[in-house]
Write a protein that holds these residues in place. Sequence first.
Motif, PDB file in Angstrom:
ATOM      1  N   ALA A 149       1.208  -1.229   0.065  1.00  0.00           N
ATOM      2  CA  ALA A 149      -0.327   0.181   0.102  1.00  0.00           C
ATOM      3  C   ALA A 149       0.970   1.468   0.194  1.00  0.00           C
ATOM      4  CB  ALA A 149      -1.171   0.317   0.925  1.00  0.00           C
ATOM      5  N   THR A 150       1.767   1.667   0.644  1.00  0.00           N
ATOM      6  CA  THR A 150       2.586   2.419   0.852  1.00  0.00           C
ATOM      7  C   THR A 150       3.529   2.671  -0.735  1.00  0.00           C
ATOM      8  OG1 THR A 150       4.356   0.343   2.081  1.00  0.00           O
ATOM      9  CG2 THR A 150       2.687   2.379   3.318  1.00  0.00           C
ATOM     10  N   ARG A 151       3.672   1.803  -1.439  1.00  0.00           N
ATOM     11  CA  ARG A 151       4.567   1.807  -2.194  1.00  0.00           C
ATOM     12  C   ARG A 151       4.081   2.337  -3.970  1.00  0.00           C
ATOM     13  NH1 ARG A 151       7.123  -3.047  -1.148  1.00  0.00           N
ATOM     14  NH2 ARG A 151       5.512  -4.035  -2.468  1.00  0.00           N
ATOM     15  N   SER A 152       2.901   1.920  -3.120  1.00  0.00           N
ATOM     16  CA  SER A 152       1.100   2.364  -4.370  1.00  0.00           C
ATOM     17  C   SER A 152       1.665   3.880  -4.494  1.00  0.00           C
ATOM     18  CB  SER A 152      -0.052   1.309  -4.082  1.00  0.00           C
ATOM     19  OG  SER A 152      -0.707   2.091  -4.976  1.00  0.00           O
ATOM     20  N   VAL A 153       1.401   4.268  -2.859  1.00  0.00           N
ATOM     21  CA  VAL A 153       0.692   5.541  -2.652  1.00  0.00           C
ATOM     22  C   VAL A 153       1.885   6.664  -3.370  1.00  0.00           C
ATOM     23  CG1 VAL A 153       0.067   6.857  -1.167  1.00  0.00           C
ATOM     24  CG2 VAL A 153      -1.336   5.245  -0.830  1.00  0.00           C
ATOM     25  N   PHE A 154       3.519   5.902  -2.501  1.00  0.00           N
ATOM     26  CA  PHE A 154       4.483   6.929  -2.766  1.00  0.00           C
ATOM     27  C   PHE A 154       5.547   6.643  -3.253  1.00  0.00           C
ATOM     28  CE2 PHE A 154       3.128   7.245   2.082  1.00  0.00           C
ATOM     29  CZ  PHE A 154       2.713   8.067   2.015  1.00  0.00           C
ATOM     30  N   GLN A 155       5.840   5.916  -4.234  1.00  0.00           N
ATOM     31  CA  GLN A 155       6.436   5.620  -5.366  1.00  0.00           C
ATOM     32  C   GLN A 155       5.701   5.465  -6.590  1.00  0.00           C
ATOM     33  OE1 GLN A 155       8.869   2.034  -4.408  1.00  0.00           O
ATOM     34  NE2 GLN A 155       9.371   3.342  -1.987  1.00  0.00           N
ATOM     35  N   ASP A 156       4.857   5.996  -6.466  1.00  0.00           N
ATOM     36  CA  ASP A 156       3.761   5.707  -8.259  1.00  0.00           C
ATOM     37  C   ASP A 156       3.751   6.919  -8.864  1.00  0.00           C
ATOM     38  OD1 ASP A 156       1.936   5.323 -10.361  1.00  0.00           O
ATOM     39  OD2 ASP A 156       0.186   5.520  -9.087  1.00  0.00           O
ATOM     40  N   GLY A 157       4.532   7.004  -9.943  1.00  0.00           N
ATOM     41  CA  GLY A 157       4.883   7.952  -9.959  1.00  0.00           C
ATOM     42  C   GLY A 157       6.195   8.300 -10.585  1.00  0.00           C
ATOM     43  N   ASP A 158       6.434   9.390 -11.100  1.00  0.00           N
ATOM     44  CA  ASP A 158       8.209   9.510 -12.268  1.00  0.00           C
ATOM     45  C   ASP A 158       8.931  10.100 -11.590  1.00  0.00           C
ATOM     46  OD1 ASP A 158       7.480  13.412 -13.551  1.00  0.00           O
ATOM     47  OD2 ASP A 158       6.872  12.324 -11.261  1.00  0.00           O
TER      48      ASP A 158
END
Length: 283
Positions: free
Chosen positions: A206-215
């Motif tokens: 969950a935390t990876r999806s929120v904080f590391q989803d982007g460029d």
Amino acid sequence: MAALAASRRLLHLRPGLELCLRSRPQSCSSWAKGTARFRRDVPRRSLVSCRQGSFEEGNAAMDKAMRSPDEQLSHCKDGNGTTLDPIGKNFANEFAQHSLEEEATDDVMCGISESVVRDVGKAAIELLAARAFTVSELRKKLRSKNYPVDAIDAVVADFKSRGLLNDGFYAESFSRSRWMSSTWGPRRIKQALRQKGVPEAEVDQATRSVFQDGDGHGKEATYGISEASMDHLFAQALKQWQRGQSLTLENRRGRIVRWLQYRGFNWSVTNAIVKKLEAQHPS
């Protein structure tokens, strides 16, 4: 008198006929009453003379007369010619099968009535209608209502199979909400999810999806969060920085550091935000 003598002669010729007539059930409905009064009386031996037939026929008649009451009753037929087997092999097999089915049913239910399971399900739906719960939280709420543990487990398993309970979806929704509304960082969100009983693997996902989803993949290795997340965090930190314009630079810096660390950001993220604030907004 003549009729009585004729009947006696008939019974003398067919020794087993008396037992069959006496034990033959009148109807299927009266069988239960008849078996309770049934006596295992050994039929009387009757002499068979040579005038009644050959020696082999006499032996056959004697063997038939000596059959057990169970055999005699199982071979009797009703008025339509249907063989009745009320206490024979078929009845025993059906009774054994019925007993096994009852035992299997008892094992599946585990002594819990269906009405109790329905009550637990109704209470769970009312709780979920108010807000979302993790699996662990819902169990605690239901146990506080003194419901049986087995009934709670059955309802929770059913809700999970139907998608009404999903710790993975809950963890991601919770993480995104706390990040966007309260600017919580990964460390604080993980701590909160662990307290709610979410498994560690789903917390990390969950935390990876929120904080590391982007460029910004280069900065992900340095700060642990994406460039878009860093931009959002800087915008929120800038508001706090501007509120302390009357303070000295050292106090303003300390205030921002405490604000970021309280929300669960590591030192690398905190240090990068503070340096950027001092460089772009020195006063």
